[in-house]
Design an enzyme around this catalytic site. Structure first.
Site, short mmCIF file in Angstrom:
data_model
loop_
_atom_site.label_atom_id
_atom_site.label_comp_id
_atom_site.label_asym_id
_atom_site.label_seq_id
_atom_site.Cartn_x
_atom_site.Cartn_y
_atom_site.Cartn_z
N SER A 128 24.60 135.75 -4.32
CA SER A 128 24.50 135.23 -3.36
C SER A 128 25.29 133.96 -2.90
O SER A 128 25.54 133.32 -4.08
CB SER A 128 22.93 134.88 -2.92
OG SER A 128 22.90 134.08 -1.79
N TYR A 166 15.64 129.77 -5.67
CA TYR A 166 16.38 130.98 -5.05
C TYR A 166 18.01 130.77 -5.56
O TYR A 166 18.54 131.59 -6.15
CB TYR A 166 16.29 131.02 -3.84
CG TYR A 166 16.94 132.64 -3.28
CD1 TYR A 166 16.72 133.65 -3.87
CD2 TYR A 166 18.14 132.35 -2.46
CE1 TYR A 166 17.55 134.91 -3.46
CE2 TYR A 166 19.07 133.37 -2.05
CZ TYR A 166 18.71 134.50 -2.48
OH TYR A 166 19.33 135.71 -2.18
P1 NDP Z 1 15.11 143.63 1.19
O1 NDP Z 1 14.14 142.84 1.02
O2 NDP Z 1 15.61 144.53 2.28
O3 NDP Z 1 15.17 144.56 0.09
C1 NDP Z 1 14.86 144.23 -1.51
C2 NDP Z 1 14.65 145.22 -2.41
O4 NDP Z 1 14.26 144.62 -4.01
C3 NDP Z 1 13.58 146.18 -1.94
O5 NDP Z 1 14.04 147.37 -2.27
C4 NDP Z 1 12.28 145.88 -2.98
O6 NDP Z 1 11.72 146.95 -3.05
C5 NDP Z 1 13.19 145.52 -4.08
N1 NDP Z 1 12.40 144.79 -4.91
C6 NDP Z 1 11.89 143.33 -4.70
N2 NDP Z 1 10.91 142.95 -5.63
C7 NDP Z 1 11.06 143.87 -6.65
C8 NDP Z 1 10.45 144.22 -7.96
N3 NDP Z 1 9.89 143.15 -8.29
N4 NDP Z 1 10.73 145.15 -8.51
C9 NDP Z 1 11.42 146.04 -8.06
N5 NDP Z 1 11.97 145.94 -6.81
C10 NDP Z 1 11.89 144.98 -6.19
O7 NDP Z 1 16.43 142.50 0.77
P2 NDP Z 1 18.17 142.83 0.83
O8 NDP Z 1 18.37 144.17 0.69
O9 NDP Z 1 18.79 141.78 1.69
O10 NDP Z 1 18.25 142.08 -0.79
C11 NDP Z 1 18.71 142.69 -1.79
C12 NDP Z 1 19.41 141.60 -2.83
O11 NDP Z 1 20.44 141.09 -2.08
C13 NDP Z 1 18.65 140.76 -3.39
O12 NDP Z 1 18.83 140.53 -4.76
C14 NDP Z 1 19.02 139.37 -2.16
O13 NDP Z 1 18.39 138.26 -2.89
C15 NDP Z 1 20.19 139.78 -2.06
N6 NDP Z 1 20.71 138.83 -0.81
C16 NDP Z 1 20.31 139.12 0.35
C17 NDP Z 1 21.08 138.32 1.45
C18 NDP Z 1 20.51 138.48 2.84
O14 NDP Z 1 20.91 137.73 3.76
N7 NDP Z 1 19.76 139.57 3.07
C19 NDP Z 1 22.26 137.75 1.24
C20 NDP Z 1 22.59 137.76 -0.07
C21 NDP Z 1 22.06 138.16 -1.21
P3 NDP Z 1 10.25 147.12 -3.18
O15 NDP Z 1 9.51 145.92 -2.33
O16 NDP Z 1 9.62 148.41 -2.75
O17 NDP Z 1 9.73 146.84 -4.65
C1 8X3 Z 2 20.61 135.04 0.91
C2 8X3 Z 2 21.56 134.36 1.75
O1 8X3 Z 2 22.14 132.14 2.92
O2 8X3 Z 2 19.84 133.03 2.89
O3 8X3 Z 2 20.87 135.22 -0.25
O4 8X3 Z 2 20.67 131.96 0.86
S1 8X3 Z 2 21.04 132.81 2.02
#
Ligand code: NDP
Ligand code: 8X3
Length: 252
Positions: A139, A152
């Site tokens: 991120s 985070y």
């Molecule tokens: P979502 O919340 O849409 O998806 C997160 C996914 O992670 C879900 O499928 C969830 O599945 C899974 N997950 C969370 N905890 C667990 C666990 N303990 N075991 C297994 N699976 C888990 O968020 P995003 O798609 O946006 O996020 C995906 C990644 O991208 C993350 O690592 C996040 O930090 C990163 N990210 C997101 C950004 C954003 O702005 N959205 C920007 C930069 C990075 P379930 O709950 O079914 O287990």
């Molecule tokens: C998620 C992006 O800017 O909310 O990783 O930290 S931010």
């Protein structure tokens, strides 16, 4: 030979979008997540297009991860790609107001879960060799601090450094490593972060034209489809609307 990708956290957001993108291109999939109903529905839908194997898994549970991965059918002995995507942020309050349990959960998921899947799947990626890839979802928070990013951001800084270090250790195996660092992207990420508060979710994205999970999936698909001699080390992307603000100075 069919290409195969293992995606953690495929039940929503980036992971689900990646599952759809790679299925569309005919890749075989191993999809994981905790929410069984969603995972089963996605697997059933994508099974019409390609070979799909679903694993209901909490990435924090090392034993369960070991057992599930050891029990994968022989079709998945070799992996072309691992997308370490499962992760979350909990809260954005200043550090002195935070719940230590939330900090534990972020470390256990974003760091330890990613460690487990990587270590357990490395033999299958190395068995594939040239052209295989590990794609870690970091991120911008791993590079740039902002108020409330504390743990985070710390977990994503781990993802960045771990990705770079893995590159060193995998030299000669043909396995590539990339850290992708997205900025603001619209997904359930913000619902999770703000405890299901729809108003805060809406306010986060209002008027910002944020990235969409499909944008991330398209980028990841491009990374994994580079010629086998090319390693994209890191890749940072943001919506055009997002930029940095200056240093803040607290004055007496
Ligand atoms: P979502 O919340 O849409 O998806 C997160 C996914 O992670 C879900 O499928 C969830 O599945 C899974 N997950 C969370 N905890 C667990 C666990 N303990 N075991 C297994 N699976 C888990 O968020 P995003 O798609 O946006 O996020 C995906 C990644 O991208 C993350 O690592 C996040 O930090 C990163 N990210 C997101 C950004 C954003 O702005 N959205 C920007 C930069 C990075 P379930 O709950 O079914 O287990
Ligand atoms: C998620 C992006 O800017 O909310 O990783 O930290 S931010």
């Amino acid at each position: 030979m069919t290409s195969t990708v293992f995606i953690t956290g495929a039940t929503s957001g980036f992971g689900e979008a990646c599952a759809r993108r790679f299925a569309q291109a005919g890749w075989s999939l191993v999809l994981t997540g905790r929410r069984e109903e969603r995972l089963n529905a996605l697997c059933a839908e994508l099974s019409k297009e390609t070979l799909v194997h679903g694993l209901v898994l909490d990435v924090r549970d090392r034993k369960a991860m070991e057992q599930a991965i050891a029990g994968l059918p022989p079709e998945f002995d070799k992996l072309t790609g691992l997308i370490n995507n499962a992760g979350l942020a909990l809260g954005a309050d200043p550090a002195p107001k935070c719940d230590l349990d939330d900090w534990d959960t972020m470390v256990d998921t974003n760091i330890k879960g990613l460690m487990y899947s990587t270590r357990l799947l490395l033999p299958r990626l190395i068995a594939h060799g040239r052209g295989a890839s590990i794609l870690n979802v970091g991120s911008v928070a791993g590079d740039y601090p902002y108020p409330g990013s504390h743990v985070y951001g710390g977990t994503k800084a781990f993802v960045k450094q771990f990705s770079l270090s893995l590159r060193c250790d995998l030299q000669g195996t043909g396995v590539r490593v990339t850290n992708i660092e997205p900025g603001l992207c619209e997904s359930e990420f913000s619902l999770v972060r703000f405890g299901g508060d729809q108003a805060r979710y809406d306010a986060t994205y209002a008027g910002a034209e944020p990235l969409q999970p499909q944008d991330i999936a398209e980028t990841i698909f491009w990374v994994l489809n580079q010629p086998p001699h090319v390693n994209i080390n890191s890749l940072e992307l943001m919506p055009v609307s997002q930029a940095w603000s200056g240093f803040s100075i607290h004055r007496k």
